[in-house]
Design an enzyme around this catalytic site. Structure first.
Site: not given
Ligand code: AMP
Ligand code: ZN
Length: 112
Positions: A30-31, A87, A96, A100, A102
Site C-alpha cells: 500500500d502506498i 472495506n 478504490v 482488495h 488489506h
Molecule cells: P480502500 O479505502 O479500502 O479502498 O483502500 C484503498 C487503498 O489503496 C488505500 O489504503 C490506499 O493507500 C491504497 N492505494 C491507492 N492507490 C494506490 C497505488 N497506486 N498503489 C498502492 N496502493 C494504493
C-alpha cells in the site's frame, strides 16, 4: 478496466512494489501504509466490490485469502498473525472500487 488504478498495476502500466503473484492474484505494498507491513491483495480480474460480487466471483475471492495465508507464511507471521480487512462501500471506507484485502501486520494491529 483502463480507468482502474489496480487494473493498471496488474497490467504493469503503473508501478507497485509487488510482493506476491500467482495466476489469479497480485499482492503489493500500500502506498500509504497504516501498519509496518501493509499489503493489498487483489484479484487479477476486475470485481468492483464485495457489495456487487456474484457467485462466479467466489472462487477468485477465496484465492485472495489463500494468497494472504501464503504471504503470512512467507513473512514468518504464521504464529503471530495479521489482520485482513475488506472495506465495502462508502460507509465501509472503500475508496478504490477494485475489490482488495488489506493485509496488516508487524506489531499489534489495532482499531475497529
Ligand atoms: P480502500 O479505502 O479500502 O479502498 O483502500 C484503498 C487503498 O489503496 C488505500 O489504503 C490506499 O493507500 C491504497 N492505494 C491507492 N492507490 C494506490 C497505488 N497506486 N498503489 C498502492 N496502493 C494504493
Ligand atoms: Zn480494476
Amino acid at each position: 478496466m483502463r480507468d482502474c488504478v489496480f487494473c493498471r498495476i496488474i497490467a504493469r502500466e503503473s508501478h507497485a512494489d509487488v510482493e506476491y503473484e500467482d495466476d489469479a492474484v497480485l499482492a503489493f505494498k500500500d502506498i500509504y501504509p497504516k501498519a509496518p507491513i501493509h499489503l493489498l491483495i487483489v484479484p487479477k480480474r476486475h470485481i468492483p466490490s464485495i457489495m456487487t460480487m456474484e457467485g462466479a466471483d467466489a472462487e477468485i475471492l477465496g484465492r485472495c485469502f489463500l494468497a494472504a495465508r501464503a504471504v503470512g507464511e512467507a513473512k514468518g507471521l504464521a504464529e503471530r498473525g495479521y489482520r485482513l480487512r475488506v472495506n465495502c462501500g462508502p460507509d465501509g471506507g472503500q475508496v478504490v472500487y477494485h475489490v482488495h484485502v488489506h493485509f496488516l501486520a508487524g506489531g499489534r494491529v489495532s482499531g475497529a
